[in-house]
Enzyme design. Structure first.
Site, PDB file in Angstrom:
ATOM      1  CB  SER A 153      -0.827  -0.186   1.337  1.00  7.27           C
ATOM      2  OG  SER A 153      -1.514  -1.124   1.428  1.00  7.27           O
ATOM      3  CG  HIS A 181      -2.313  -0.349  -4.163  1.00 10.15           C
ATOM      4  ND1 HIS A 181      -2.356   0.878  -3.854  1.00 10.15           N
ATOM      5  CD2 HIS A 181      -2.639  -1.026  -3.132  1.00 10.15           C
ATOM      6  CE1 HIS A 181      -3.132   0.930  -2.684  1.00 10.15           C
ATOM      7  NE2 HIS A 181      -3.041  -0.146  -2.164  1.00 10.15           N
ATOM      8  CD  GLU A 197      -1.911   4.067  -6.136  1.00 10.41           C
ATOM      9  OE1 GLU A 197      -2.268   3.286  -5.261  1.00 10.41           O
ATOM     10  OE2 GLU A 197      -1.852   5.310  -6.240  1.00 10.41           O
ATOM     11  CG  ASN A 254      -3.122   3.772   0.556  1.00  9.84           C
ATOM     12  OD1 ASN A 254      -4.463   3.724   1.257  1.00  9.84           O
ATOM     13  ND2 ASN A 254      -2.674   2.783   0.085  1.00  9.84           N
TER      14      ASN A 254
HETATM   15  N1  LIG Z   1      -6.145  -4.621   3.651  1.00 11.10           N
HETATM   16  C1  LIG Z   1      -6.313  -3.663   2.409  1.00 11.10           C
HETATM   17  O1  LIG Z   1      -7.476  -2.856   2.440  1.00 11.10           O
HETATM   18  C2  LIG Z   1      -5.238  -3.430   1.428  1.00 11.10           C
HETATM   19  C3  LIG Z   1      -5.434  -2.864   0.316  1.00 11.10           C
HETATM   20  C4  LIG Z   1      -4.474  -2.710  -0.614  1.00 11.10           C
HETATM   21  C5  LIG Z   1      -3.105  -3.168  -0.442  1.00 11.10           C
HETATM   22  N2  LIG Z   1      -3.015  -3.942   0.812  1.00 11.10           N
HETATM   23  C6  LIG Z   1      -1.686  -4.341   1.083  1.00 11.10           C
HETATM   24  O2  LIG Z   1      -1.678  -5.849   0.703  1.00 11.10           O
HETATM   25  C7  LIG Z   1      -0.790  -6.435   1.476  1.00 11.10           C
HETATM   26  C8  LIG Z   1      -1.276  -7.556   2.587  1.00 11.10           C
HETATM   27  O3  LIG Z   1      -2.630  -7.112   3.596  1.00 11.10           O
HETATM   28  P1  LIG Z   1      -3.433  -7.746   3.830  1.00 11.10           P
HETATM   29  O4  LIG Z   1      -4.673  -6.830   4.091  1.00 11.10           O
HETATM   30  O5  LIG Z   1      -4.127  -8.751   3.078  1.00 11.10           O
HETATM   31  O6  LIG Z   1      -3.088  -8.359   5.121  1.00 11.10           O
HETATM   32  P2  LIG Z   1      -3.471  -9.611   5.964  1.00 11.10           P
HETATM   33  O7  LIG Z   1      -2.858  -9.267   7.437  1.00 11.10           O
HETATM   34  O8  LIG Z   1      -4.865  -9.870   5.780  1.00 11.10           O
HETATM   35  O9  LIG Z   1      -2.557 -10.940   5.257  1.00 11.10           O
HETATM   36  C9  LIG Z   1      -1.129 -11.064   5.410  1.00 11.10           C
HETATM   37  C10 LIG Z   1      -0.899 -12.363   5.094  1.00 11.10           C
HETATM   38  O10 LIG Z   1       0.541 -12.536   4.863  1.00 11.10           O
HETATM   39  C11 LIG Z   1       0.834 -13.643   5.363  1.00 11.10           C
HETATM   40  N3  LIG Z   1       2.244 -13.582   5.518  1.00 11.10           N
HETATM   41  C12 LIG Z   1       3.380 -12.936   6.258  1.00 11.10           C
HETATM   42  N4  LIG Z   1       4.316 -13.070   5.912  1.00 11.10           N
HETATM   43  C13 LIG Z   1       4.636 -14.007   4.973  1.00 11.10           C
HETATM   44  C14 LIG Z   1       5.747 -14.671   4.370  1.00 11.10           C
HETATM   45  N5  LIG Z   1       6.878 -14.318   4.654  1.00 11.10           N
HETATM   46  N6  LIG Z   1       5.372 -15.745   3.307  1.00 11.10           N
HETATM   47  C15 LIG Z   1       4.074 -15.905   2.988  1.00 11.10           C
HETATM   48  N7  LIG Z   1       3.103 -15.058   3.727  1.00 11.10           N
HETATM   49  C16 LIG Z   1       3.223 -14.383   4.671  1.00 11.10           C
HETATM   50  C17 LIG Z   1       0.435 -13.835   6.618  1.00 11.10           C
HETATM   51  O11 LIG Z   1       0.280 -15.106   7.406  1.00 11.10           O
HETATM   52  C18 LIG Z   1      -1.074 -13.284   6.322  1.00 11.10           C
HETATM   53  O12 LIG Z   1      -2.039 -14.272   6.001  1.00 11.10           O
HETATM   54  C19 LIG Z   1      -0.053  -5.413   2.396  1.00 11.10           C
HETATM   55  O13 LIG Z   1       1.010  -4.928   1.864  1.00 11.10           O
HETATM   56  C20 LIG Z   1      -1.159  -4.162   2.419  1.00 11.10           C
HETATM   57  O14 LIG Z   1      -0.457  -3.052   2.675  1.00 11.10           O
HETATM   58  C21 LIG Z   1      -4.107  -3.878   1.801  1.00 11.10           C
END
Ligand SMILES: NC(=O)c1ccc[n+]([C@@H]2O[C@H](COP(=O)([O-])OP(=O)(O)OC[C@H]3O[C@@H](n4cnc5c(N)ncnc54)[C@H](O)[C@@H]3O)[C@@H](O)[C@H]2O)c1
Length: 295
Positions: free
Chosen positions: A118, A139, A151, A189
């Site tokens: 993000s 993104h 994005e 963001n």
């Molecule tokens: N939540 C949102 O609305 C949103 C929107 C756009 C982008 N993002 C981005 O997407 C990414 C993920 O966010 P999320 O909300 O899905 O987080 P989340 O906490 O829901 O999921 C993250 C997952 O990554 C896994 N993980 C951690 N370390 C790991 C590794 N070394 N190898 C494999 N898996 C691993 C965790 O076990 C978990 O299941 C982040 O970079 C976040 O900034 C989130």
């Protein structure tokens, strides 16, 4: 491009896997444990069930989509033979750099390495691999199967042909890609998070309660949901991580996270994913506003 890997089966990773699998790609979904993968696959199945119930897809489409996803707990095994990796693991810079170092060892040099971060610098991530021109930001927005925008973030070294491939691919998924440059928070963001942070600050200062703040923004500004509820959907830990990246990256206090946000993350109230944030999402409460400290 037919085979892709998605790293992380959380909120975003399972949505990205779902979207590609529904478009006929073979998706290798990778997370740290079977438990996380099972949870991710259960979310995908639940979302597909809802689409079947609405008549948007058939039962056969659902089974095909699920059949296109293979799960792995080891990055090295999961990325064999893929054309594209999309990293969607936890928003933490060291964790992401570590994953990209592993990808550098495990992937062929023509594999495109994308990140769904993000806010973390694509250029910084690219600096730990031997072909930074193949690293790009992809993104997606939450919920991925529904939201149209992707994005696309070009790092300092990202090649033109890689950008074009990823823009075209996003269109093939039925999305609308928008190209932006690599500065903290990118565009989405950089604009959204100060608004969410300010709404938390408004609550923290006692100007108004959760319901009132969200209602002003929903009915007054025609936002489909209020900023506090949106923060719950994004994940309060994710919001905090993004604000910290922008605050460090711009060295500007206007991005400093509100102390209430910091406290809620410390208390494990991360929003929808933990069942409570600004609202209570437990089965019995069904998105009732939380009013322990602030009404
Ligand atoms: N939540 C949102 O609305 C949103 C929107 C756009 C982008 N993002 C981005 O997407 C990414 C993920 O966010 P999320 O909300 O899905 O987080 P989340 O906490 O829901 O999921 C993250 C997952 O990554 C896994 N993980 C951690 N370390 C790991 C590794 N070394 N190898 C494999 N898996 C691993 C965790 O076990 C978990 O299941 C982040 O970079 C976040 O900034 C989130």
């Amino acid at each position: 491009m037919k085979n892709i890997a998605v790293i992380g089966a959380g909120t975003m990773g399972n949505g990205i896997a779902h979207t590609f699998a529904q478009s006929g790609f073979t998706v290798k979904l990778i997370d740290l444990s079977e438990k996380s993968l099972d949870k991710g696959m259960a979310t995908i199945a639940g979302n597909l069930d809802r689409m079947v119930a609405k008549g948007a897809i058939s039962e056969e489409d659902k089974l095909k989509t699920i059949g296109n996803i293979i799960t792995y707990t080891d990055i090295k095994d999961g990325v064999v033979g893929v054309d594209l990796v999309i990293e969607a693991a936890t928003e933490n810079v060291d964790l992401k750099l570590n994953i990209f170092r592993q990808l550098n060892e495990a992937c062929s040099h023509d594999t495109i390495l994308a990140t769904n971060t993000s806010s973390i610098s694509i250029t910084q991530i690219g600096a730990v691999v031997s072909h930074p021109e193949r690293v790009i930001g992809m993104h997606f927005m939450n919920p991925v199967p529904i939201m149209k925008l992707v994005e696309i973030i070009r790092g300092y070294n990202t090649a033109d042909d890689v950008t074009k491939t990823i823009m075209d691919l996003s269109e093939k998924l039925g999305k609308v890609p928008v190209e932006v440059n690599d500065y903290p928070g990118f565009v989405a963001n950089r604009i959204l998070m100060p608004m969410i942070n300010e709404s938390i600050e408004t609550l923290y200062n006692g100007v108004a309660g959760v319901y009132e703040i969200d209602t002003v923004m929903k009915l007054g500004m025609a936002h489909p949901m209020g900023p506090l509820q949106l923060a719950d959907f994004i994940g309060l830990d994710v919001c905090l991580a993004i604000l910290n990246v922008m605050s460090d990256g711009f060295k500007n206090p206007k991005y400093a996270p509100c102390p209430l946000l910091v406290n809620m993350v410390r208390a494990g109230k991360l929003g929808v994913k933990t069942g409570e944030g600004f609202y209570d999402y437990s089965e019995s409460k069904k998105a009732e506003k939380v009013s322990k400290q602030f009404k």
